[in-house]
Design a protein around this motif. Structure first.
Motif, PDB file in Angstrom:
ATOM      1  N   ALA A  14       0.262  13.978  16.461  1.00 21.82           N
ATOM      2  CA  ALA A  14      -1.124  14.439  16.388  1.00 21.82           C
ATOM      3  C   ALA A  14      -1.954  13.879  17.536  1.00 21.82           C
TER       4      ALA A  14
ATOM      5  N   ALA B  99      -0.766  21.457  10.361  1.00 21.95           N
ATOM      6  CA  ALA B  99       0.029  20.890   9.275  1.00 21.95           C
ATOM      7  C   ALA B  99       0.338  21.992   8.277  1.00 21.95           C
TER       8      ALA B  99
ATOM      9  N   SER C 109      -0.596  15.032   4.516  1.00 23.50           N
ATOM     10  CA  SER C 109      -1.089  14.448   5.769  1.00 23.50           C
ATOM     11  C   SER C 109      -1.863  13.158   5.529  1.00 23.50           C
TER      12      SER C 109
ATOM     13  N   PRO D 149      -5.266  17.069  10.551  1.00 24.87           N
ATOM     14  CA  PRO D 149      -4.827  18.228  11.327  1.00 24.87           C
ATOM     15  C   PRO D 149      -6.013  19.049  11.830  1.00 24.87           C
TER      16      PRO D 149
END
Length: 450
Positions: free
Chosen positions: A245, A257, A273, A280
């Protein structure tokens, strides 16, 4: 909560029973052979952690319709919301005559998905549609064409999502050619990586290949499942996701994601996540979002989704009002009953037990997962060679004893556990008893591998 159906396993016929066999005969005459089913029994009712088949057998559900029915397959709040909305109207098309339910779902998604930035959402029908549209947004906004996916990934069955998916059979075989400009990178797979490879090192390996083979300036998006689903419930090593990321953010690459299977309390958080603090740019969602009704979504940074021209996103059924009503009820149940905590409780009950069993059985290579998304990887005794036939045999033995479990994995050798989040401790324990018996039988008798 009190369930409609008795929450206990009960077999009154051998499986499949006569009515299921009769339905299989009828099915063969009219249903395409390419549509498969994991088990040869037919559902008549389902509630909590139980599936009642047409022959009167009560089966423990450790699959949740592939992570869909987290609140159960007939939660009264969801059923009431569906009935109430259907009595008003079933469809007008949000692109023609919009309605409040769509907006309410988008408001909930803005609040629930990771990050406190301004967000926008668009609603669709399936996980594959969500992934397709996330890629559309990334390509439109960046003006770039390349998309990075990962080994063992599963993202859907449409042409673009088949290109993103790593497993050929049964998902891709004979269906090409596929969408171009898809590039596959090595995943962090702790059980099968070289010993000691950290998440940061695995990410550096992937980044080096991206920059050498594609070039950062050509990449529109990186898409990854925070815990891979069909690929084998692979939990990447700590640090892998954050490093990817961070690289994406540094190079103007949209980080997507795919939380289609991991979202909505499944892993013990609203979204997987969150376990490593990853935020994300776009999250794709479906499965558990609406208690069994077909609904999917993308939620992302406002500047990304608002950059797409009007009319560029949508679909006739996307954000259907009945599905939106189901989603609002489902999210409310998850919140009020604290189903993320319930998923963590399922992990606490199941994971130590499975790891203890792994020390006793040499057919178990690895036990892994988070929350109510757990896996047992089966191998040939004495090594790490995948044992797919053994996984099939264990699943069949569990079904014969009244428990529905699913298999998965790039090698077909993983038993995956996806119980409804509302399953009771006693019923879960019984299901694990049966799984243990099936695994012990497989360990004792062995299965010849081709």
């Amino acid at each position: 909560m009190t369930q409609r159906l008795p929450q206990r396993r009960s077999l009154v016929t051998a499986l499949p029973g006569p009515r299921s066999q009769a339905l299989t005969t009828r099915r063969a005459a009219v249903v395409a052979a390419g549509v498969g089913s994991s088990v040869p029994v037919y559902a008549a009712d389902a509630d909590g952690g139980i599936i009642l088949d047409v022959d009167g057998n009560s089966l423990i559900d450790l699959g949740s319709g592939i992570a869909v029915t987290g609140v159960g397959a007939s939660h009264p709040a969801v059923a009431a919301a569906v009935a109430a909305q259907a009595a008003r109207f079933t469809h007008t098309c949000f692109m023609v005559t919009p309605y409040e339910g769509y907006i309410q779902v988008a408001e909930e998604l803005a609040a629930l998905t990771p990050g406190d930035h301004a967000k926008r959402s668009a609603l669709f029908n399936s996980g594959a549609e969500a992934v397709e549209n996330a890629i559309k947004v990334a390509r439109s906004v960046t003006g770039r064409g390349a998309v990075v996916a990962f080994d063992h990934a599963y993202h859907g069955r449409t042409n673009l999502t088949m290109a993103l998916t790593a497993k050929a059979s049964p998902y891709k075989s004979h269906f090409g050619p596929f969408t171009p400009e898809i590039y596959r990178m090595p995943m962090s797979y702790p059980y099968r990586d070289r010993p000691g490879l950290s998440g940061a090192q695995a990410a550096a390996r992937a980044v080096e290949l991206i920059e050498r083979q594609i070039g950062a300036d050509s990449v529109a998006a990186v898409i990854i499942e925070p815990i891979q689903g069909e690929g084998g419930f692979i939990v990447p090593a700590p640090g892998f996701l954050p490093a990817l990321a961070q690289w994406a953010a540094a190079h103007g690459v949209v980080f997507i994601a795919d939380e289609v299977q991991t979202g909505f309390a499944r892993t013990g958080a609203w979204f997987a996540s969150e376990h490593e603090g990853v935020v994300p740019d776009i999250v794709t969602m479906a499965k558990g979002i609406a208690g069994g009704m077909p609904l999917a979504a993308i939620t992302g940074r406002a500047e990304l989704l608002d950059a797409v021209h009007p009319g560029g996103l949508g679909g006739t059924y996307g954000g259907n009002p009945v599905a939106c009503a189901a989603a609002l009820a489902t999210i409310d149940v998850m919140r009020t009953e604290d189903l993320p905590a319930r998923a963590r409780r399922i992990e606490q009950l199941a994971l130590p037990r499975l790891r203890t069993l792994a020390k006793e059985l040499d057919i178990i290579g690895d036990v892994r997962g988070r929350g109510a998304m757990l896996a047992v990887e089966l191998v040939r005794p004495g090594g790490a060679d995948p044992a797919p036939e053994l996984a099939k045999a264990v699943a069949a033995e569990a079904l014969a004893r009244g428990v529905v479990i699913l298999t998965c994995g790039s090698y077909g050798n993983v038993i995956r556990l996806l119980p409804p989040l509302v399953i009771g401790d006693e019923l879960l324990s019984d299901g694990l008893d049966v799984l243990e018996q099936a695994l012990c039988a497989g360990n004792h008798t062995g299965v010849k591998e081709n």
